[in-house]
Design an enzyme around this catalytic site. Structure first.
Site, PDB file in Angstrom:
ATOM      1  N   ARG A  22      42.481  30.544  39.493  1.00 51.23           N
ATOM      2  CA  ARG A  22      41.680  31.360  40.405  1.00 51.23           C
ATOM      3  C   ARG A  22      42.070  30.988  41.821  1.00 51.23           C
ATOM      4  O   ARG A  22      42.830  30.069  42.063  1.00 51.23           O
ATOM      5  CB  ARG A  22      40.194  31.104  40.182  1.00 51.23           C
ATOM      6  CG  ARG A  22      39.614  31.871  39.008  1.00 51.23           C
ATOM      7  CD  ARG A  22      38.160  32.209  39.243  1.00 51.23           C
ATOM      8  NE  ARG A  22      37.971  33.016  40.441  1.00 51.23           N
ATOM      9  CZ  ARG A  22      36.786  33.264  40.993  1.00 51.23           C
ATOM     10  NH1 ARG A  22      35.701  32.759  40.455  1.00 51.23           N
ATOM     11  NH2 ARG A  22      36.684  34.014  42.064  1.00 51.23           N
TER      12      ARG A  22
ATOM     13  N   LYS B 218      40.798  48.539  41.805  1.00 49.43           N
ATOM     14  CA  LYS B 218      40.867  47.897  40.493  1.00 49.43           C
ATOM     15  C   LYS B 218      39.663  46.991  40.234  1.00 49.43           C
ATOM     16  O   LYS B 218      39.397  46.629  39.089  1.00 49.43           O
ATOM     17  CB  LYS B 218      42.168  47.103  40.350  1.00 49.43           C
ATOM     18  CG  LYS B 218      42.296  45.883  41.232  1.00 49.43           C
ATOM     19  CD  LYS B 218      43.647  45.218  41.031  1.00 49.43           C
ATOM     20  CE  LYS B 218      43.841  44.012  41.934  1.00 49.43           C
ATOM     21  NZ  LYS B 218      42.923  42.914  41.644  1.00 49.43           N
ATOM     22  N   ASP B 219      38.922  46.625  41.286  1.00 45.67           N
ATOM     23  CA  ASP B 219      37.739  45.784  41.108  1.00 45.67           C
ATOM     24  C   ASP B 219      36.486  46.580  40.751  1.00 45.67           C
ATOM     25  O   ASP B 219      35.471  45.996  40.351  1.00 45.67           O
ATOM     26  CB  ASP B 219      37.437  45.007  42.404  1.00 45.67           C
ATOM     27  CG  ASP B 219      38.498  43.967  42.734  1.00 45.67           C
ATOM     28  OD1 ASP B 219      39.310  43.650  41.842  1.00 45.67           O
ATOM     29  OD2 ASP B 219      38.515  43.482  43.885  1.00 45.67           O
TER      30      ASP B 219
ATOM     31  N   ARG C 200      46.892  30.230  45.320  1.00 43.85           N
ATOM     32  CA  ARG C 200      47.751  30.518  44.173  1.00 43.85           C
ATOM     33  C   ARG C 200      49.217  30.180  44.465  1.00 43.85           C
ATOM     34  O   ARG C 200      49.893  29.551  43.648  1.00 43.85           O
ATOM     35  CB  ARG C 200      47.601  31.989  43.765  1.00 43.85           C
ATOM     36  CG  ARG C 200      46.194  32.291  43.238  1.00 43.85           C
ATOM     37  CD  ARG C 200      46.025  33.739  42.825  1.00 43.85           C
ATOM     38  NE  ARG C 200      44.636  34.004  42.477  1.00 43.85           N
ATOM     39  CZ  ARG C 200      44.239  34.705  41.418  1.00 43.85           C
ATOM     40  NH1 ARG C 200      45.122  35.229  40.613  1.00 43.85           N
ATOM     41  NH2 ARG C 200      42.960  34.886  41.181  1.00 43.85           N
TER      42      ARG C 200
ATOM     43  N   ARG D 143      45.034  40.649  31.292  1.00 42.87           N
ATOM     44  CA  ARG D 143      46.000  41.751  31.187  1.00 42.87           C
ATOM     45  C   ARG D 143      47.419  41.264  31.466  1.00 42.87           C
ATOM     46  O   ARG D 143      48.354  41.566  30.703  1.00 42.87           O
ATOM     47  CB  ARG D 143      45.630  42.861  32.186  1.00 42.87           C
ATOM     48  CG  ARG D 143      46.703  43.931  32.369  1.00 42.87           C
ATOM     49  CD  ARG D 143      46.392  44.833  33.548  1.00 42.87           C
ATOM     50  NE  ARG D 143      46.349  44.109  34.813  1.00 42.87           N
ATOM     51  CZ  ARG D 143      47.425  43.797  35.545  1.00 42.87           C
ATOM     52  NH1 ARG D 143      48.629  44.126  35.121  1.00 42.87           N
ATOM     53  NH2 ARG D 143      47.294  43.169  36.691  1.00 42.87           N
ATOM     54  N   ARG D 144      47.583  40.519  32.552  1.00 47.17           N
ATOM     55  CA  ARG D 144      48.913  40.013  32.886  1.00 47.17           C
ATOM     56  C   ARG D 144      49.405  39.027  31.837  1.00 47.17           C
ATOM     57  O   ARG D 144      50.561  39.074  31.413  1.00 47.17           O
ATOM     58  CB  ARG D 144      48.883  39.354  34.263  1.00 47.17           C
ATOM     59  CG  ARG D 144      48.757  40.343  35.415  1.00 47.17           C
ATOM     60  CD  ARG D 144      48.473  39.641  36.732  1.00 47.17           C
ATOM     61  NE  ARG D 144      48.519  40.574  37.864  1.00 47.17           N
ATOM     62  CZ  ARG D 144      47.902  40.370  39.011  1.00 47.17           C
ATOM     63  NH1 ARG D 144      47.151  39.278  39.189  1.00 47.17           N
ATOM     64  NH2 ARG D 144      48.002  41.260  40.007  1.00 47.17           N
TER      65      ARG D 144
ATOM     66  N   CYS E 217      36.440  45.398  33.780  1.00 46.83           N
ATOM     67  CA  CYS E 217      37.523  45.148  34.735  1.00 46.83           C
ATOM     68  C   CYS E 217      38.404  43.965  34.333  1.00 46.83           C
ATOM     69  O   CYS E 217      39.551  43.880  34.751  1.00 46.83           O
ATOM     70  CB  CYS E 217      36.954  44.878  36.132  1.00 46.83           C
ATOM     71  SG  CYS E 217      35.969  46.212  36.803  1.00 46.83           S
TER      72      CYS E 217
END
Length: 319
Positions: free
Chosen positions: A151, A81-82, A157, A129-130, A244
Site C-alpha cells: 500500500r 476506477k475508485d 511504492r 486484479r494486477r 472495486c
C-alpha cells in the site's frame, strides 16, 4: 450562476491534488469563476490495512460524497476506477473528461522491462486484479515472479524499489503522467498482458443532481467516447457483482478505419490471485449512442463470463 468561487472537493494525496488542479483550471475556463480546492481526508488515506480488507478503492470516495451531500463543496473529482458502480441518490456524474492512458506500467530496478526481471522477482501491487493477470502471464510464459501486496502513495511504492525491498512495482500510467513522473516508467504493460481496472485513466466530476447550472457548465468537459467506454466497463463490473477491489479487468476501446470510429470492443477478465485460472472474453459492436446501450454491452459480456465460471474465480462476490 453566482460569481463566488466554486469549491472543489479533493483527496489530499499528491496525485489527487494534481488531477483536481487540472480539472479546476478547466472548470475556471468554462465558467469564468475561480475554483478553490477543499482538501478532504478519507478513511482510505488514513487506514494502513490492505484495500481489499476495508472495502476496496471505494473507501476513497465516501468522505468526498458526504461533503457534497452536506453542501460543503460544490463538486468533487474522483479517479473513476475508485467509484462504486452504484450512483447515490442526489448526486450526478456531470462530466467524464477525455481519458488518460489506461495502461498499467512497471517501475523496476535497473530500468528493467517486465519480461527481463530475474527469476523469483518480487513485484509489488495492492491490486488483486494486477496480481491475477501478472501471475497468469508468468505461468503462461515460463516466468518466475512473486507478487507482493503493498500500500502507499507513489513515493512509498517506488521507494520499495529504490531501497531494494522489491524488484518492481506496478502503477497506473495515468497517475504518473498527471504528476509529471512518467520518466520513471521502465515498461508499459500491454493491455493484451494486463487489462486495466474498469474506468482506469478516467476522471469523474460529480456534483449535486439539483444544481442544473453547474451540471450544464461541467458538462462542457465531458467526452462522449470516454463516457461510453467507461460506462460499458463499469456495467460489466456491476453485472459480475464485483466490487472495486475484485480481480476484474476491463477495457472498452474504439475501433476505427483510420478516420471514422466505427465500433467499440469491450474486453473483460477475471482471475484467481495466483493466476492459475482466468476467464477472459471480448465482444465488439457499434459504438453505443446511449447510456442504456453502453450498459447493455457490459451486461452481455458479463453474462458470457459468468456462464464460463467467472463467479467462482472472484472469491466472495461484493453485493
Amino acid at each position: 450562476m453566482s460569481t463566488n468561487p466554486l469549491r472543489l472537493g479533493t483527496r489530499r494525496s499528491k496525485l489527487a491534488m494534481a488531477q483536481s488542479g487540472q480539472v479546476a483550471d478547466a472548470v475556471s475556463q468554462v465558467t469564468g469563476r475561480s475554483v478553490e480546492l477543499v482538501e478532504i481526508t478519507t478513511y482510505g488515506d488514513t487506514s494502513r490495512e490492505h484495500l481489499a480488507q476495508i472495502g476496496g478503492t471505494g473507501v476513497f470516495v465516501t468522505a468526498l460524497r458526504d461533503a457534497l451531500s452536506r453542501g460543503e463543496v460544490d463538486f468533487a473529482v474522483h479517479s473513476l476506477k475508485d467509484l462504486p458502480t452504484g450512483q447515490p441518490e442526489g448526486l450526478v456524474l456531470a462530466a467524464i473528461p477525455q481519458r488518460e492512458d489506461p495502461r498499467d506500467v512497471i517501475v523496476a530496478r535497473d530500468a528493467l522491462k517486465f519480461t527481463d526481471l530475474p527469476r523469483g522477482a518480487r513485484i509489488g501491487t495492492g491490486s488483486p486484479r494486477r496480481a491475477a493477470q501478472l501471475n497468469a502471464y508468468a505461468r503462461g510464459h515460463g516466468l518466475d515472479i512473486e507478487t507482493v501486496p503493498i500500500r502507499g502513495n507513489v513515493d512509498t511504492r517506488i521507494g520499495y524499489v529504490r531501497d531494494g525491498a522489491l524488484d518492481a512495482v506496478v502503477l497506473a500510467a495515468a497517475g504518473l503522467n498527471r504528476i509529471g513522473r512518467s520518466d520513471e516508467i521502465t515498461d508499459f504493460l500491454s493491455v493484451d498482458t494486463v487489462l486495466p481496472a474498469p474506468g482506469q485513466g478516467a476522471l469523474a466530476i460529480e456534483c449535486a443532481a439539483g444544481d442544473a447550472d453547474l451540471i450544464a457548465a461541467l458538462g462542457e468537459l465531458d467526452d462522449p467516447f470516454t463516457r461510453a467506454a467507461v460506462t460499458a466497463e463499469r456495467s460489466l463490473l456491476a453485472a459480475l457483482e464485483a466490487g472495486c477491489s475484485a480481480p476484474v479487468g476491463a477495457l472498452a476501446d474504439l475501433l476505427d478505419d483510420g478516420q471514422i470510429v466505427k465500433e467499440m470492443r469491450l474486453r473483460g477478465v477475471v482471475g484467481t490471485p495466483d493466476g492459475s485460472r482466468t476467464v477472459q472474453l471480448s465482444t465488439t459492436g457499434p459504438v453505443p449512442e446511449t447510456h442504456d446501450r453502453a450498459m447493455a454491452l457490459g451486461r452481455e459480456l458479463a453474462a458470457e463470463m459468468l456462464a464460463q465460471g467467472a463467479a467462482g474465480l472472484m472469491g466472495e462476490r461484493a453485493q
